[in-house]
Design an enzyme around this catalytic site. Structure first.
Site, short mmCIF file in Angstrom:
data_model
loop_
_atom_site.label_atom_id
_atom_site.label_comp_id
_atom_site.label_asym_id
_atom_site.label_seq_id
_atom_site.Cartn_x
_atom_site.Cartn_y
_atom_site.Cartn_z
N LYS A 13 -44.23 7.70 20.13
CA LYS A 13 -43.69 8.61 19.11
C LYS A 13 -43.83 10.06 19.54
O LYS A 13 -42.88 10.84 19.43
CB LYS A 13 -44.43 8.34 17.79
CG LYS A 13 -43.92 9.14 16.62
CD LYS A 13 -44.18 8.43 15.31
CE LYS A 13 -45.60 8.60 14.81
NZ LYS A 13 -45.88 9.96 14.32
N SER A 14 -44.99 10.44 20.04
CA SER A 14 -45.21 11.84 20.45
C SER A 14 -44.22 12.25 21.54
O SER A 14 -43.65 13.34 21.50
CB SER A 14 -46.62 12.01 21.02
OG SER A 14 -47.58 11.91 20.01
N ARG A 37 -40.79 14.88 21.52
CA ARG A 37 -40.71 15.97 22.50
C ARG A 37 -39.49 15.82 23.40
O ARG A 37 -38.96 16.82 23.88
CB ARG A 37 -42.01 16.00 23.33
CG ARG A 37 -43.22 16.55 22.54
CD ARG A 37 -44.50 16.19 23.24
NE ARG A 37 -45.70 16.82 22.69
CZ ARG A 37 -46.35 16.40 21.60
NH1 ARG A 37 -45.91 15.37 20.90
NH2 ARG A 37 -47.46 17.03 21.20
N GLY A 70 -45.38 15.28 10.65
CA GLY A 70 -46.13 16.51 10.95
C GLY A 70 -45.78 17.04 12.33
O GLY A 70 -45.67 18.26 12.53
N ASP A 96 -55.51 8.74 16.26
CA ASP A 96 -54.62 7.94 15.40
C ASP A 96 -55.05 6.47 15.33
O ASP A 96 -54.56 5.72 14.49
CB ASP A 96 -53.18 8.02 15.91
CG ASP A 96 -52.59 9.42 15.70
OD1 ASP A 96 -53.13 10.18 14.88
OD2 ASP A 96 -51.59 9.74 16.37
N ARG A 125 -49.89 3.94 9.42
CA ARG A 125 -51.00 3.37 10.21
C ARG A 125 -52.01 2.64 9.32
O ARG A 125 -52.65 1.68 9.77
CB ARG A 125 -51.68 4.45 11.06
CG ARG A 125 -50.73 5.03 12.09
CD ARG A 125 -51.44 5.76 13.21
NE ARG A 125 -50.53 6.69 13.85
CZ ARG A 125 -49.61 6.35 14.75
NH1 ARG A 125 -49.47 5.11 15.14
NH2 ARG A 125 -48.82 7.27 15.27
#
Ligand code: S3P
Length: 427
Positions: free
Chosen positions: A19-20, A24, A91, A311, A384
């Site tokens: 996801k991160s 990006r 976020g 996480d 999560r």
């Protein structure tokens, strides 16, 4: 919804994209010059919101199924959105966008869902306003909807981060790419470094010396072809499932193993988990992991380890309920300001299933090993927490009902299908 229970788990899972890195990939593609092609993009709600946000800012993005093609507009090429940009639950989308928008000539308003609109933004306002952007929250608070007026005159800063946060660090770096001069960031603890790695991948320059990062701006990045590796934060649910469900073995394919993200592997090994790392592709920072049922001992998890598994802490707390002894998680106060207060949500929901788990000021204390039983549990609107509770349900003898399971699609739309195909019963 009734959660899945099982006797044992066996099979393999292709871990969905990180996801991160997926967020990006769109961001870098948009602000680079030329074309970027992204394969294995994560089509989960959070990342789709980032994709839409950049379309709203005038970036041509084509979803061609296998690949996403982005025609980069360059750092100065974004155009004003026609209306408020809604980034939903994300976020990462909101905070990193603030860094990118800090260098524009226009004003943008960003908002989120009920959860995101309660998350702290002062951490963004302080550094980005020092660099010259004007940021205001709803009714002069720090909370979204947030309005940012960018400036082409961004100034570099030297910034000692008061918290370990990749989102704050990344936003400063995006702004620093547009500022004239040297920006220096001193991290509190090393957080995930995908932004630093992608600046280099997209042809930029950045130096890291321990916890200190230097970036000389301005820099214009160049479009690239890239593939998003699998998300270790999604793999985490299967790592814990494979370890706590008796007689199980699961093969996890295509797991991203960037060092700033692999705290869960280190902690699980320390607790006695049977994890093997095979097919380790160092170039692409990706590997196949094999996990099998394990006899576990408690551990203390704190300090520099926390950002490397931030996480994963709810599902690590579940793991600790099945480990012999007292597990202590501390220095994790950041968990209180995630999609929900994950310290309280984890303790409350696992207590309902019979776990001996207490919330503390900055973490959790878990006494193992306890049998988990049936209950009615809630995701607290947090993907999560929802997934962690499904893993807990696997070892419950009685039925577990989960309220609001749909939130899991925020990061892992195929989660339940992937669990189902591992579920086995002895004939
Ligand atoms: C993220 C950084 C982490 C993490 C979040 C994704 C990122 O947040 O919890 O899920 O992609 O940079 P913080 O940087 O706020 O700790």
């Amino acid at each position: 919804m009734r959660l899945i229970q099982t006797e044992y788990l066996q099979g393999s899972v292709d871990i969905p994209a990180d996801k991160s890195i997926a967020h990006r990939s769109i961001m870098f593609g948009a602000i680079a010059e030329g074309e970027t092609k992204v394969t294995n993009f994560l089509r989960a709600q959070d990342c789709l919101n980032t994709l839409q946000a950049f379309k709203d800012l005038g970036v041509p993005i084509y979803d061609e199924g296998e690949t996403i093609t982005i025609t980069g507009v360059g750092a100065k090429g974004l155009s004003p959105a026609k209306q408020t940009i809604d980034v939903g639950n994300s976020g990462t989308a909101l905070r990193l966008l603030l860094g990118i928008l800090a260098g524009t000539t226009f004003e943008t308003t960003l908002e989120g869902d009920a959860s995101l609109n309660k998350r702290p933004m002062e951490r963004m306002m302080i550094p980005l306003s020092q660099m010259g952007a004007t940021i205001t929250g709803a009714f002069h608070s720090e909370f979204p909807p947030i309005t940012i007026q960018g400036t082409t005159q961004l100034t570099p800063i030297e910034y000692h981060m008061p918290i370990a946060s990749a989102q704050v660090k990344s936003a400063i770096l995006f702004a620093a790419l547009q500022a004239e001069g040297m920006t220096k960031i001193i991290e509190k603890e090393t957080s995930r470094n995908h932004t630093e790695e992608m600046i280099i991948q997209f042809g930029g320059k950045i130096q890291t010396d321990g916890k200190v990062i230097f970036l000389q701006g301005p820099q214009q990045l160049k479009g690239q072809e890239m593939t998003v590796p699998g998300d270790i934060s999604s793999a985490a649910f299967f790592l814990v499932a494979g370890a706590i469900v008796p007689n199980s073995e699961i093969i996890l394919k295509n797991v991203g193993i960037n060092f700033t993200r692999t705290g869960i592997i280190d902690v699980m090994k320390q607790m006695g988990a049977n994890i093997q790392i095979v097919d380790n592709d160092l170039m692409n920072q990706s590997a196949t992991l094999i996990i099998s049922s394990s006899s576990l001992n408690a551990a203390t998890i704190k300090g520099a380890m926390i950002p490397r598994l931030i996480d994963e802490l709810p599902v690590i707390a579940l793991l600790a309920t099945q480990a012999q002894g007292t597990t202590i998680i501390k220095d994790a106060q950041e968990l209180k300001v995630k999609e929900t207060n994950r310290i309280d949500a984890t303790a409350q929901e696992l207590q309902k299933m019979g776990a001996n788990i207490q919330a503390t000021q900055d973490g959790l204390v878990i006494q193992g090993k306890t049998a988990l039983h049936g209950a009615k549990v809630s995701s607290h609107g947090d993907h999560r927490i929802g997934m962690m509770l499904q893993i807990a349900a696997l070892i419950s003898k009685e039925e577990v009902q989960l309220e609001n399971p749909e939130v899991i699609a925020i990061s892992y739309p195929n989660f339940f299908q992937d669990i189902k195909q591992l579920v086995k019963r002895t004939e």
